[in-house]
Write a protein that holds these residues in place. Structure first.
Motif, PDB file in Angstrom:
ATOM      1  N   ALA A   1     -44.146 -10.419 -20.778  1.00 45.04           N
ATOM      2  CA  ALA A   1     -44.048 -11.183 -19.532  1.00 45.04           C
ATOM      3  C   ALA A   1     -44.336 -10.303 -18.324  1.00 45.04           C
ATOM      4  N   ALA A   2     -43.866  -9.067 -18.355  1.00 49.12           N
ATOM      5  CA  ALA A   2     -44.097  -8.144 -17.235  1.00 49.12           C
ATOM      6  C   ALA A   2     -45.578  -7.792 -17.118  1.00 49.12           C
ATOM      7  N   VAL A   3     -46.214  -7.509 -18.251  1.00 46.27           N
ATOM      8  CA  VAL A   3     -47.645  -7.172 -18.248  1.00 46.27           C
ATOM      9  C   VAL A   3     -48.466  -8.369 -17.771  1.00 46.27           C
ATOM     10  N   GLU A   4     -48.113  -9.547 -18.273  1.00 46.11           N
ATOM     11  CA  GLU A   4     -48.819 -10.764 -17.866  1.00 46.11           C
ATOM     12  C   GLU A   4     -48.682 -10.981 -16.360  1.00 46.11           C
ATOM     13  N   LYS A   5     -47.521 -10.722 -15.819  1.00 44.50           N
ATOM     14  CA  LYS A   5     -47.271 -10.915 -14.379  1.00 44.50           C
ATOM     15  C   LYS A   5     -48.187 -10.031 -13.541  1.00 44.50           C
ATOM     16  N   VAL A   6     -48.299  -8.766 -13.945  1.00 40.98           N
ATOM     17  CA  VAL A   6     -49.147  -7.831 -13.198  1.00 40.98           C
ATOM     18  C   VAL A   6     -50.620  -8.238 -13.299  1.00 40.98           C
ATOM     19  N   ILE A   7     -51.035  -8.655 -14.487  1.00 41.03           N
ATOM     20  CA  ILE A   7     -52.425  -9.080 -14.656  1.00 41.03           C
ATOM     21  C   ILE A   7     -52.724 -10.290 -13.771  1.00 41.03           C
ATOM     22  N   HIS A   8     -51.798 -11.241 -13.725  1.00 40.43           N
ATOM     23  CA  HIS A   8     -52.001 -12.433 -12.895  1.00 40.43           C
ATOM     24  C   HIS A   8     -52.023 -12.093 -11.408  1.00 40.43           C
TER      25      HIS A   8
END
Length: 501
Positions: A407-414
């Motif tokens: 979820a953290a990685v996805e947040k940064v990518i978004h």
């Protein structure tokens, strides 16, 4: 069993406390011979056939807590044999990290089907009808399974309308997602160390407390007493582990009372890890590799290398939050000693890697730290607030819970690529992690970000935790919501991670 107070948890706490107390009293390890008598007082056994056996097991627990191995029962040795080598501040763990004390093992039955008293002698006789080898007969009005004929298919248990047939399995075997535990020649459990990834799920599942991991409590305290600047880097899952009175600000005060120079939350390193893994994913998937797996769980990492070596190159090369935080401390305080305090037995395995040893000097679990608090009579209720831990973001703190890393990685990518879709698959518990990797190997997760966690529930369910999974989840969720910033991109260490690689 985790989070349920028992004789086993009491004994573990007592062992850690007595080892810590011995260290704080001056570190005379020859006093270790007396510890089994403190841990098992009196002249009557509490749970074994003799008090002498209980004390022998307690003695092995003390040795393991100090990083030593289990002694050969056929050789006459003192309990303190080898402690002169182990009882020094610079001593690292020596494999194997997860050990079985043979004479503490109950030789539990494994993979057997057993008819209970719930059998109703029903007319349908479904269990008998579905058995493919005719192993079930009726004796004195009850079903009876012929163990010599039974092939352990489980059809009888599934067919019984009263659920009167149960499967008896060795708890440690059932908990091991690597299938690394099997009965030895004498029926006692044996760990295949070539398969073991030190997740520690077996040790929290054994109802006889026969499985124990090695520790460094004595060595940490020796380092403190000799005047080293010892810095504790603490995993986000710590919150709530030491009781409701142990708020984060009181926790930092308590750590100072133990002799630690300062306390830093590993969520700081998790933020760095998030940013670097997001970069990794954007650069490499699918151009250089079909999918990318997260790097932070050492048990998951080791499982992939052991069972899926051809796919191991798809694990992110990003450093783990523990290592990022440790390197940050070593950069700021070059002569310091770093202690990772966390929920995980497998972090001990990670810390002895040749490329990590210079970064992380010691690893303690929450259970082991609790022993240090007990030894120093730390009372959180009467303690004043200390420094706040406020540098980690909500995303970094969320690493402790299953799904938090992805979820953290996805947040940064978004945040950096708003139009991009990030496909995620995750698994927690090594058996489910293996299934996920089988699917990835078959090409079903091409283009995905895979999160693997060795413990069911994530880090909050690690082998070194004290709370139940539900309690730990609530505590970490609240702690995450209290973070001053949300995104790793808002971290004061936003650009630091790449300089520490």
């Amino acid at each position: 069993m985790r989070g349920i107070p028992s004789l086993i948890t009491d004994i573990r706490k007592s062992v850690f406390t007595e080892v810590a107390r011995m260290a704080y009293e001056g570190g005379d390890y020859t006093k270790a011979e007396d510890l089994p008598y403190r841990i098992v007082p009196g002249d009557q056994p509490l749970h074994r056939e003799s008090i002498f056996l209980e004390r022998a097991i307690a003695g092995e627990r003390v040795r393991l807590a100090m990083g030593l191995g289990v002694r050969d029962v056929q050789t006459r040795t003192l309990m303190t044999d080898g402690m002169d080598h182990a009882a020094i501040a610079e001593q690292y763990y020596e494999p194997p990290l997860i050990n079985i004390i043979p004479y503490a093992c109950h030789s539990c039955p494994t993979k057997q089907y057993h008819v209970t008293d719930s059998c109703q002698n029903c007319l349908a006789a479904s269990c008998q009808k579905v058995c493919p080898v005719g192993a079930i007969s009726f004796v004195n009005g009850k079903s009876l399974i012929d163990k010599n004929k039974c092939i352990k298919c489980g059809k009888c248990a599934n067919a019984c309308p009263y659920h009167a047939i149960i499967k008896l399995d060795r708890p440690c075997e059932a908990a091991c997602g690597m299938d690394a535990i099997a009965p030895g020649p004498d029926g006692r459990a044996v760990i295949n160390q070539d398969k073991c990834v030190a997740c520690g799920q077996c040790l929290v599942s054994c109802p006889f407390g026969a499985i124990v991991d090695k520790g460094q409590i004595f060595q940490v305290i020796q380092s403190i007493l000799k005047g080293d600047r010892v810095i504790a880097i603490v995993a986000p899952a710590f919150v709530g582990q030491f009781g409701k009175k142990a708020t984060p600000s009181k926790f930092t005060t308590a750590m100072k009372q133990l002799g630690f120079d300062r306390v830093v939350e590993v969520a700081v390193g998790a933020d760095m890890c998030t940013i670097e893994e997001a970069k990794d994913f954007l650069e490499k998937v699918p151009n250089e590799q079909p999918f990318m797996a997260t790097s932070c769980c050492p048990a998951w990492h080791a499982m992939v290398h052991k069972l899926f070596p051809a796919q191991s190159g798809n694990i992110s090369m990003t450093l783990t939050p523990m290592v990022y935080t440790a390197r940050l401390m070593k950069k700021e305080f070059p002569d310091c000693k770093v202690v990772f305090v966390g929920p995980c037995a497998a972090k001990k395995l990670e810390a002895i890697r040749a490329d990590i040893r210079s970064d992380v000097d010691f690893v303690l679990t929450f259970e082991e730290l609790q022993g240090m608090f007990e030894a120093k009579d730390v009372d959180f209720a009467s303690m004043e607030d200390g420094e706040e831990l406020d540098e980690g973001t909500a995303a970094g703190r969320g690493f402790a819970v299953s799904g938090g890393v992805a979820a953290a990685v996805e947040k940064v990518i978004h945040e950096t690529n708003p139009e991009m879709e990030v496909k995620i698959a995750r698994a927690d518990g090594l058996r489910d992690c293996r299934k996920m990797m089988m699917a990835a190997k078959a090409g079903k997760y091409n283009g995905y970000l895979l999160e693997g966690m060795g413990c069911p529930g994530g880090c909050i369910a690690g082998a070194g935790t004290i709370l139940s999974l539900d309690q730990a989840n609530k505590a970490v969720t609240k702690y995450t919501s209290e973070a001053k910033t949300e995104s790793p991109l808002q971290s004061p260490y936003f650009n630091v991670g790449e300089t520490l690689d």
